[in-house]
Write an enzyme that holds these catalytic residues in place. Structure first.
Site, short mmCIF file in Angstrom:
data_model
loop_
_atom_site.label_atom_id
_atom_site.label_comp_id
_atom_site.label_asym_id
_atom_site.label_seq_id
_atom_site.Cartn_x
_atom_site.Cartn_y
_atom_site.Cartn_z
N CYS A 146 0.81 -1.23 0.00
CA CYS A 146 0.00 0.00 0.00
C CYS A 146 0.84 1.28 0.00
O CYS A 146 1.33 1.69 -1.04
CB CYS A 146 -0.96 -0.06 1.16
SG CYS A 146 -2.44 0.92 0.86
N HIS B 9 -3.43 -5.76 2.41
CA HIS B 9 -3.06 -5.99 3.80
C HIS B 9 -3.65 -7.35 4.19
O HIS B 9 -4.01 -8.14 3.35
CB HIS B 9 -3.67 -4.89 4.69
CG HIS B 9 -3.22 -3.51 4.37
ND1 HIS B 9 -1.95 -3.04 4.64
CD2 HIS B 9 -3.89 -2.48 3.79
CE1 HIS B 9 -1.86 -1.77 4.24
NE2 HIS B 9 -3.02 -1.41 3.73
#
Ligand code: GLN
Length: 264
Positions: free
Chosen positions: A95, A207
């Site tokens: 990310c 994630h």
């Protein structure tokens, strides 16, 4: 055997639980009698800490923390970090990290954050009024040699599961996507791509943390790091990942992807 695992700015880039990737790599190495030394690569790390690294983990962060990191990751530090990636040190970047490995990230507020330009991609946050990309994600890994290696390891096409939470949207230039979105947003919710893959660096919005949800990727990273360091072929014997398999199969059913449940 021993590996030095460099952890990018653990405090500043630890908002979304990606420390789980560090723990997963450390444990899966230890279960195979491989020693892992974890080295924080952050503001306090001496310059030499950035040279002798075998494996890298970078987590996610809020826009503000990304800006602080980029103010520090400049000059000799940035050059050493780039050299690691160009020298095919395996890594997993989640990310906010891939956003900083790209050319730039335009956050929701404030100035454009110039990136390291390692990955040919750009990221832009469309503003707070835009829907945030939050939820479960599943994607087929298509980038090579990772996809081929994992298909051989698994005996079936590699599908990764994760959880997204990002405002920024990423657009790829001349770089392999990591995979093709099956469900979820991926890089930008438009082009159907998720992440990026360059040399031995895995960039992803997933994630979860990614590696405990997809232990085969953790093993691939460890094997490649050992092969690069000791210049020999490394093929782990399987570990009993039954709990992870059960969790994956539950998620596949929940995401209406039951046909992907693995019996292996
Ligand atoms: N702050 C970045 C974004 O909102 C990265 C978020 C993250 O790392 N999960 O896109």
């Amino acid at each position: 055997m021993q590996l030095k695992l460099g952890w990018l700015y653990p405090t500043l880039m630890g908002t979304y639980g990606d420390r789980g990737n560090v723990i997963c790599l450390e444990k899966r190495a230890q279960w195979r009698d491989i020693e892992v030394e974890i080295i924080p690569l952050d503001k306090e790390a001496p310059l030499e800490a950035w040279s002798d690294i075998d494996l890298i983990v970078g987590g996610g962060a809020q826009d503000r923390q990304q800006e602080i990191v980029m103010r520090d990751l400049q000059g000799a530090k940035a050059a050493k970090f780039k050299a690691l990636i160009e020298d095919a040190v395996p890594g997993v970047f989640t990310c906010g990290s891939p956003q900083l490995l790209g050319k730039y990230y335009e956050p929701a507020l404030g100035q454009r954050i110039e990136g390291l330009g390692i990955l040919d991609l750009v990221s832009k946050h469309p503003g707070f009024e835009a829907k945030r990309c939050i939820g479960n994600v599943a994607f087929e890994i298509t980038a090579n040699p990772l996809a081929d290696d994992l298909t051989k390891k698994l005996g079936q096409k590699p599908v990764a599961l994760g959880f997204e939470n990002h405002g920024g949207r990423t657009y790829l230039g001349d770089v392999q996507p990591l995979g093709k979105v099956l469900t979820g947003y991926g890089n930008n919710g438009e082009d159907g791509w998720e992440g990026a893959f360059y040399k031995m660096a895995i960039a992803t919005y997933a994630h979860g943390p990614l590696l405990p949800k997809n232990p085969f990727i953790a093993d691939w990273l460890l094997e490649k790091a050992l092969e690069r360091k000791y210049q020999q072929t490394v093929e782990f014997s399987p570990i009993d990942d039954n709990l992870a398999k059960q969790a994956r199969n539950t998620m596949f059913k929940r995401l209406d992807l039951a046909e992907l449940s693995s019996t292996a």
